[in-house]
Design a protein around this motif. Structure first.
Motif, PDB file in Angstrom:
ATOM      1  N   ILE A 277       0.851  -1.142   0.071  1.00 59.85           N
ATOM      2  CA  ILE A 277       0.072   0.046  -0.059  1.00 59.85           C
ATOM      3  C   ILE A 277       0.668   1.265   0.035  1.00 59.85           C
ATOM      4  O   ILE A 277       1.734   1.488   0.912  1.00 59.85           O
ATOM      5  CB  ILE A 277      -0.905   0.007   1.282  1.00 59.85           C
ATOM      6  CG1 ILE A 277      -1.781  -1.246   1.369  1.00 59.85           C
ATOM      7  CG2 ILE A 277      -1.760   1.093   1.062  1.00 59.85           C
ATOM      8  CD1 ILE A 277      -2.709  -1.664   0.088  1.00 59.85           C
ATOM      9  N   TYR A 278       0.793   2.015  -1.065  1.00 59.42           N
ATOM     10  CA  TYR A 278       1.573   3.415  -1.179  1.00 59.42           C
ATOM     11  C   TYR A 278       0.879   4.683  -0.664  1.00 59.42           C
ATOM     12  O   TYR A 278       1.354   5.527  -0.296  1.00 59.42           O
ATOM     13  CB  TYR A 278       2.298   3.466  -2.515  1.00 59.42           C
ATOM     14  CG  TYR A 278       2.911   2.225  -2.941  1.00 59.42           C
ATOM     15  CD1 TYR A 278       4.130   2.200  -2.255  1.00 59.42           C
ATOM     16  CD2 TYR A 278       2.676   1.508  -3.966  1.00 59.42           C
ATOM     17  CE1 TYR A 278       5.209   1.031  -2.480  1.00 59.42           C
ATOM     18  CE2 TYR A 278       3.460   0.199  -4.392  1.00 59.42           C
ATOM     19  CZ  TYR A 278       4.713   0.321  -3.538  1.00 59.42           C
ATOM     20  OH  TYR A 278       5.444  -0.793  -3.931  1.00 59.42           O
ATOM     21  N   ASP A 279      -0.508   4.731  -1.152  1.00 59.25           N
ATOM     22  CA  ASP A 279      -1.264   5.871  -0.745  1.00 59.25           C
ATOM     23  C   ASP A 279      -1.374   5.971   0.465  1.00 59.25           C
ATOM     24  O   ASP A 279      -1.841   5.395   1.509  1.00 59.25           O
ATOM     25  CB  ASP A 279      -2.811   5.785  -1.377  1.00 59.25           C
ATOM     26  CG  ASP A 279      -3.457   6.789  -1.116  1.00 59.25           C
ATOM     27  OD1 ASP A 279      -4.062   6.927  -0.156  1.00 59.25           O
ATOM     28  OD2 ASP A 279      -3.692   7.714  -2.127  1.00 59.25           O
ATOM     29  N   ASP A 280      -0.892   7.434   1.213  1.00 56.19           N
ATOM     30  CA  ASP A 280      -0.903   7.791   2.678  1.00 56.19           C
ATOM     31  C   ASP A 280      -2.186   7.585   3.278  1.00 56.19           C
ATOM     32  O   ASP A 280      -2.291   7.218   4.405  1.00 56.19           O
ATOM     33  CB  ASP A 280      -0.281   9.138   2.676  1.00 56.19           C
ATOM     34  CG  ASP A 280       1.309   9.029   2.450  1.00 56.19           C
ATOM     35  OD1 ASP A 280       1.930   7.987   2.745  1.00 56.19           O
ATOM     36  OD2 ASP A 280       1.536  10.204   2.238  1.00 56.19           O
ATOM     37  N   LYS A 281      -3.292   8.074   2.531  1.00 54.26           N
ATOM     38  CA  LYS A 281      -4.660   8.043   3.134  1.00 54.26           C
ATOM     39  C   LYS A 281      -5.185   6.443   3.202  1.00 54.26           C
ATOM     40  O   LYS A 281      -5.536   6.502   4.550  1.00 54.26           O
ATOM     41  CB  LYS A 281      -5.517   8.834   2.273  1.00 54.26           C
ATOM     42  CG  LYS A 281      -7.057   8.931   2.566  1.00 54.26           C
ATOM     43  CD  LYS A 281      -7.866   9.879   1.676  1.00 54.26           C
ATOM     44  CE  LYS A 281      -9.118   9.771   2.241  1.00 54.26           C
ATOM     45  NZ  LYS A 281      -9.976  10.720   1.349  1.00 54.26           N
ATOM     46  N   ILE A 282      -4.889   5.755   2.437  1.00 54.25           N
ATOM     47  CA  ILE A 282      -5.281   4.188   2.646  1.00 54.25           C
ATOM     48  C   ILE A 282      -4.395   3.591   3.892  1.00 54.25           C
ATOM     49  O   ILE A 282      -4.851   2.899   4.545  1.00 54.25           O
ATOM     50  CB  ILE A 282      -4.948   3.465   1.297  1.00 54.25           C
ATOM     51  CG1 ILE A 282      -6.010   4.180   0.262  1.00 54.25           C
ATOM     52  CG2 ILE A 282      -5.317   2.111   1.480  1.00 54.25           C
ATOM     53  CD1 ILE A 282      -5.810   3.700  -1.125  1.00 54.25           C
ATOM     54  N   LYS A 283      -3.130   4.132   3.813  1.00 54.77           N
ATOM     55  CA  LYS A 283      -2.289   3.417   4.852  1.00 54.77           C
ATOM     56  C   LYS A 283      -2.520   3.869   6.205  1.00 54.77           C
ATOM     57  O   LYS A 283      -2.730   3.174   7.008  1.00 54.77           O
ATOM     58  CB  LYS A 283      -0.670   3.963   4.487  1.00 54.77           C
ATOM     59  CG  LYS A 283       0.208   3.237   3.450  1.00 54.77           C
ATOM     60  CD  LYS A 283       1.390   3.761   3.247  1.00 54.77           C
ATOM     61  CE  LYS A 283       2.239   3.295   4.425  1.00 54.77           C
ATOM     62  NZ  LYS A 283       3.693   3.827   3.953  1.00 54.77           N
ATOM     63  N   GLN A 284      -3.204   5.199   6.422  1.00 59.66           N
ATOM     64  CA  GLN A 284      -3.641   5.650   7.587  1.00 59.66           C
ATOM     65  C   GLN A 284      -4.898   4.970   7.950  1.00 59.66           C
ATOM     66  O   GLN A 284      -5.103   4.708   8.927  1.00 59.66           O
ATOM     67  CB  GLN A 284      -3.778   7.146   7.442  1.00 59.66           C
ATOM     68  CG  GLN A 284      -4.484   7.857   8.916  1.00 59.66           C
ATOM     69  CD  GLN A 284      -3.401   7.146   9.882  1.00 59.66           C
ATOM     70  OE1 GLN A 284      -1.997   7.432   9.907  1.00 59.66           O
ATOM     71  NE2 GLN A 284      -3.502   6.761  11.335  1.00 59.66           N
TER      72      GLN A 284
END
Length: 147
Positions: A89-96
């Protein structure tokens, strides 16, 4: 049936001082919290009403973590006899969002059972606010769908 190579790596990490937190759906044949061996490994079992569970893998510290999601658990029957996939997972919003979900599961004190060094599982202390992580995730999903 747990993958032995995964156990060896987790024990090595524990012995090196790395904190390992596992959330499993049922039981785990790795014994946690054994002094001098797996004292840095903590295992929680969460079984909800539909038996669903996430396949989330988080490595590193929150400021530099690597997060993956996968189609299967790292069990021998899945890694040697099936085709499974894991993706970073690279997207910061999805990671959070994934970190938040994991954090919620770590706070679960209604469905969660904590593995003891002898392999038994004990219920969480319920002297604090009751948290059922799966029911909370259902409620959050319904709310997002309504919006």
């Amino acid at each position: 049936m747990c993958a032995n190579s995964c156990h060896i790596k987790q024990v090595e990490a524990s012995n090196a001082g790395v904190k390992v937190g596992l959330i499993v759906r049922g039981i785990c044949c790795l014994l946690a919290e054994i002094p001098g061996e797996t004292e840095n490994i903590h295992i929680r079992s969460i079984v909800g009403r539909f038996l669903e569970h996430s396949r989330i893998y988080i490595f590193g510290t929150p400021d530099r973590d690597k997060i993956y999601i996968a189609s299967a658990d790292f069990m021998t029957r899945n890694t040697l006899r099936r085709v499974e996939v894991a993706t970073p997972i690279y997207d910061d919003k999805i990671k959070q969002r994934i970190r938040d979900m994991f954090g919620l599961m770590m706070k679960d004190n209604m469905q969660a059972r904590i593995q003891q060094p002898d392999g038994t599982y004990l219920k969480q202390n319920r002297d604090v606010e009751e948290i059922n992580s799966q029911e909370q995730q259902y409620a959050d999903a319904y709310e997002r769908a309504r919006q």
